[in-house]
Design an enzyme around this catalytic site. Structure first.
Site, mmCIF file in Angstrom:
data_model
loop_
_atom_site.group_PDB
_atom_site.id
_atom_site.type_symbol
_atom_site.label_atom_id
_atom_site.label_comp_id
_atom_site.label_asym_id
_atom_site.label_seq_id
_atom_site.Cartn_x
_atom_site.Cartn_y
_atom_site.Cartn_z
ATOM 1 C CE LYS A 51 15.657 -39.804 -20.049
ATOM 2 N NZ LYS A 51 16.365 -40.818 -19.256
ATOM 3 C CB SER B 53 14.047 -40.476 -27.612
ATOM 4 O OG SER B 53 15.223 -39.970 -28.216
#
Lengths: 320, 320
Positions: free
Chosen positions: A54, A306
């Site tokens: 992110k 991730s």
């Protein structure tokens, strides 16, 4: 199929964030390869700044703002990794960040955002309250809203993950990423297929939040209602911008149940010695699934790990 | 000071094990550097085969055996990482491995050894029973005893850790490793100071098993009795071979209590996203200690993360 993000935008994003983001390593693990029946290349975004991919998107979006706009700050509503990512990106640019968080969000996440120097605004734990609280901050401060995924600069930033992976590993046949709102998946799709149109892109999704799979099968976006999974980063629906990209580029969405996801997470911790969060484990569980193992022509597959943020005092592991 | 292992033996060991052992990566972590007040280079032996540096020594010792001797197999008594390391090394050479394990050893460790194709022999959980069971196996099978640390080939194998680290990172001022029996520490000492005599070598030890610190302070080997620490790889005394090497090369032994080592372990999991075991966390806790932080002239320090094997269903983390 004209999309709001192209390979050039992702290349620009990569240059823009290079001084701030980590070029994360790619790891391999024989124990995983044996179980997957093919070679896996683990792109370690759990080792990215703030512990998740992110940061790429938030950083690109913050750096793209004109000086006078940036000076008024940024705002988002999130209790997850995007909140920390935006807080850090804003601090690096020296501008204010306002993070709207639902009451009841884990104390550890609130503390992390505060540690990055952001201001936290409490709201009731529902979507309407989050949006109206963020709108109020915008009105009051003139801050720019940076959403967690449905934004061209965010998508372009997340796409840099694939740009790096393809530079680090030769001859990949496919890439798989988890999908929640679709920022990572859409950015990776544009980058990967922009570089090599024959590269196959897959998504991994919790069975308890399977809107992407259902959308792809139906050929139209279906919104997620009442998600039920411990993969807390993958609860949301696809976005207006991310859905058409995913529709045009993603070959298949593999769904996995929470039991498979926890088993995959444990396997990565035990054998690859990497701390990954449940949302990241979804992609590992997917490549270990019978459905994925049966796919032909995928000798070398990139798997995006991730993120790695979770509460170590509350782990889902129990004795077998 | 003539020692039974020299730099040439370690260089030979490195060549010998190269086809089998991983060249483990070196990682850095800004959050750790900030807390340590200097640059740390984490040598990730938790990513070594079997999840610990022990594979280096066991592999070197097994490969050094003459064919006719090797054919009769190898034996050791251990419930720890050395047992798995020897089992795998033997399998790779295609020879039998006999592992004497105390009754009550964790099922997960027994299973791992069996998975590597070794034979497990039960014994009572005391040193005398372990040694006599191993002697019986030697008598019965003609297998060669490969001890966990006090053996020149084992020490040379462990020393390859430092050889690699010094090739991977320039201008190190110091290296710190955990110390139990001293195989890793003595091998690293010989390699590091053989290459650069000005390099400073430190050891990290649990306060509840501090025989190395007391030995170094007394100038003579003091045996460990009644160790009390969760760092289960560091309970033993220094060996006949390892002690003189450590005495001649190690500048200081830093001791840390279990609370500090659990906090360090959690920090590495949370911030570096690496799974390390309590025995490895001892070295991290040491570099974060006030005693180590006060040392001058140590800008760049290598820290050996010695292993990553532990039971994920029984973690020592609790909410703060």
């Amino acid at each position: 199929m004209s999309h709001p993000v192209d390979l050039a935008a992702i290349r620009s994003a990569a240059e823009r964030i290079a001084p701030y983001a980590h070029r994360t390593p790619v790891m391999t693990c024989e124990a995983l390869d044996r179980r997957a029946g093919r070679q896996l290349f683990l792109k370690c975004e759990n080792l990215q700044k703030v512990g998740a991919f992110k940061f790429r998107g938030a950083c690109n979006a913050v750096l793209r703002l004109a000086d006078d706009v940036a000076a008024r700050g940024v705002v988002t509503h999130s209790s997850g990794n995007h909140a920390q990512a935006l807080a850090l990106a804003a601090r690096l640019r020296g501008i204010p960040a306002h993070i709207v968080m639902p009451r009841g969000a884990p104390a550890v996440k609130r503390r992390a955002v505060l540690d990055y120097g952001a201001r936290v605004i409490d709201c009731e734990p529902n979507q309407a309250a989050r949006e109206s609280a963020a709108a109020a901050v915008q009105q009051e401060t003139g801050a720019t809203l940076i959403p967690p995924y449905d934004h061209p600069d965010v998508i372009a930033g997340q796409g840099t993950t694939a740009l790096e992976l393809l530079a680090q590993v030769d001859d990949l046949d496919g890439i798989i990423t988890p999908v929640g709102g679709g920022g990572l998946l859409s950015g990776v799709s544009i980058a990967a297929r922009g570089i090599d149109p024959s590269l196959r892109v897959f998504a991994a999704e919790p069975a308890g939040a399977d809107d992407a799979r259902r959308s792809l099968e139906a050929g139209e976006r279906i919104l997620q209602t009442a998600p039920d999974t411990i993969a807390d980063g993958l609860l949301t629906s696809l976005g207006d911008l991310t859905w058409p990209i995913i529709r045009d580029h993603v070959e298949r969405v593999i769904t996995v149940d929470d039991e498979a996801l926890v088993a995959a997470m444990r396997l990565v911790w035990e054998r690859a010695k990497l701390v990954i969060e449940p949302s990241a484990a979804v992609a590992v569980a997917a490549v270990l699934s019978a459905e994925f193992r049966e796919l032909q022509g995928l000798e070398r597959v990139g798997v995006v790990l991730s993120g790695g943020n979770l509460d170590l005092a509350r782990l889902p592991f129990a004795d077998p």
